[in-house]
Design a protein around this motif. Sequence first.
Motif, PDB file in Angstrom:
ATOM      1  N   ASN A   1       9.629  10.737  -4.137  1.00 33.00           N
ATOM      2  CA  ASN A   1       8.515  11.144  -3.278  1.00 33.00           C
ATOM      3  C   ASN A   1       7.144  10.931  -3.898  1.00 33.00           C
ATOM      4  O   ASN A   1       6.145  10.931  -3.181  1.00 33.00           O
ATOM      5  N   LEU A   2       7.081  10.775  -5.214  1.00 29.28           N
ATOM      6  CA  LEU A   2       5.799  10.604  -5.890  1.00 29.28           C
ATOM      7  C   LEU A   2       5.707   9.207  -6.480  1.00 29.28           C
ATOM      8  O   LEU A   2       6.669   8.701  -7.066  1.00 29.28           O
ATOM      9  N   PHE A   3       4.540   8.595  -6.329  1.00 26.31           N
ATOM     10  CA  PHE A   3       4.297   7.258  -6.864  1.00 26.31           C
ATOM     11  C   PHE A   3       3.366   7.357  -8.063  1.00 26.31           C
ATOM     12  O   PHE A   3       2.440   8.173  -8.082  1.00 26.31           O
ATOM     13  N   ARG A   4       3.610   6.516  -9.071  1.00 25.24           N
ATOM     14  CA  ARG A   4       2.772   6.506 -10.267  1.00 25.24           C
ATOM     15  C   ARG A   4       2.736   5.094 -10.825  1.00 25.24           C
ATOM     16  O   ARG A   4       3.500   4.217 -10.394  1.00 25.24           O
ATOM     17  N   LEU A   5       1.871   4.867 -11.794  1.00 22.07           N
ATOM     18  CA  LEU A   5       1.776   3.541 -12.402  1.00 22.07           C
ATOM     19  C   LEU A   5       3.087   3.180 -13.088  1.00 22.07           C
ATOM     20  O   LEU A   5       3.708   4.016 -13.743  1.00 22.07           O
ATOM     21  N   GLY A   6       3.482   1.926 -12.955  1.00 24.62           N
ATOM     22  CA  GLY A   6       4.736   1.476 -13.537  1.00 24.62           C
ATOM     23  C   GLY A   6       4.567   0.865 -14.915  1.00 24.62           C
ATOM     24  O   GLY A   6       3.473   0.869 -15.503  1.00 24.62           O
ATOM     25  N   LEU A   7       5.652   0.293 -15.420  1.00 20.23           N
ATOM     26  CA  LEU A   7       5.654  -0.257 -16.774  1.00 20.23           C
ATOM     27  C   LEU A   7       4.700  -1.434 -16.920  1.00 20.23           C
ATOM     28  O   LEU A   7       4.261  -1.739 -18.025  1.00 20.23           O
ATOM     29  N   GLY A   8       4.366  -2.080 -15.819  1.00 14.88           N
ATOM     30  CA  GLY A   8       3.436  -3.200 -15.893  1.00 14.88           C
ATOM     31  C   GLY A   8       2.065  -2.796 -16.385  1.00 14.88           C
ATOM     32  O   GLY A   8       1.281  -3.640 -16.815  1.00 14.88           O
ATOM     33  N   PHE A   9       1.774  -1.484 -16.336  1.00 17.84           N
ATOM     34  CA  PHE A   9       0.458  -1.006 -16.742  1.00 17.84           C
ATOM     35  C   PHE A   9       0.496  -0.170 -18.008  1.00 17.84           C
ATOM     36  O   PHE A   9      -0.490   0.480 -18.343  1.00 17.84           O
ATOM     37  N   VAL A  10       1.624  -0.188 -18.731  1.00 23.01           N
ATOM     38  CA  VAL A  10       1.711   0.631 -19.944  1.00 23.01           C
ATOM     39  C   VAL A  10       0.579   0.316 -20.907  1.00 23.01           C
ATOM     40  O   VAL A  10      -0.047   1.210 -21.484  1.00 23.01           O
ATOM     41  N   GLY A  11       0.309  -0.984 -21.086  1.00 25.44           N
ATOM     42  CA  GLY A  11      -0.743  -1.357 -22.028  1.00 25.44           C
ATOM     43  C   GLY A  11      -2.125  -0.916 -21.591  1.00 25.44           C
ATOM     44  O   GLY A  11      -3.046  -0.851 -22.405  1.00 25.44           O
ATOM     45  N   MET A  12      -2.299  -0.587 -20.297  1.00 24.89           N
ATOM     46  CA  MET A  12      -3.604  -0.202 -19.795  1.00 24.89           C
ATOM     47  C   MET A  12      -3.807   1.310 -19.777  1.00 24.89           C
ATOM     48  O   MET A  12      -4.895   1.793 -19.490  1.00 24.89           O
TER      49      MET A  12
END
Length: 270
Positions: A78-89
């Motif tokens: 139910n909740l959306f968050r930044l994924g692994l593609g943005f770990v470096g950011m």
Amino acid sequence: MRRGRRHRPDCDAAEEERDYSVRAVERVCLILNLLQSSVDGIALNEVAQTTGLPKSSAFRYLWTLENHRYVERGEDGNLFRLGLGFVGMQSRHLEILRERSHPSLNYLRDEFGETANLGLLDGDQVIYIDIVESRRGVRFAASRGDRVPLHSTALGKAVASRLPDDRVRDLVKHTGLVKRTANTIGTTEEFFEELGRVRRTGYAIDDRENEEDGRCVAAPLLGTHLPAALSVSGPVSRFGLAEAKKVGKALLEVASGITTNPVSEQRTGE
């Protein structure tokens, strides 16, 4: 002789003022900025309200970003968050994680006398982002910034245990299962069997799999969406399997109290 067209400065000014923005890209940026501001995640309703999109359109944006691993959903879906593609950011989240984990690393080092580590998935390997070294003359200690494989280290197994199976397959397919010692896991099937054990017990053990004379125990951090884990490592001569299991149980308690949520209280094992 023909005279060329006269340069019109007002044309250049108009060109500079023209809006070249793409509405769809603006919406994507707005969604990502919204997710970046939250550690726990954002509900679909909030995304729709903030962007002014219908829920169905907001969901399509999120679904597309999720397919490219820039967005992920929590365990309840139910909740959306930044994924692994943005770990470096996610530098701010990473900074918070390091700050809140450091007291626990000190506690683990003092309690067991061995080196304590904090690792994070970066690409297809785990990178050490904080280390508190054992005070003993003979000790195991990496350096901040060092990278280690998923399949042969406790940190790597602990992190991998929290990832979807298809993601793990992609990672090990890319890196291969290099034999570091005679004890290193050599096949994908064996690795998934090991991850099954990690998921059942809650912690991972590297039993001379990455270094011939090293043993390490690690537990994933559950209070943050960052793919991270804590570990304790030492030489096999004094860090036996019985001690490793004792450390594993302590890591479960300590790791469960570390969170990147600013409103949560941190348990440091004290």
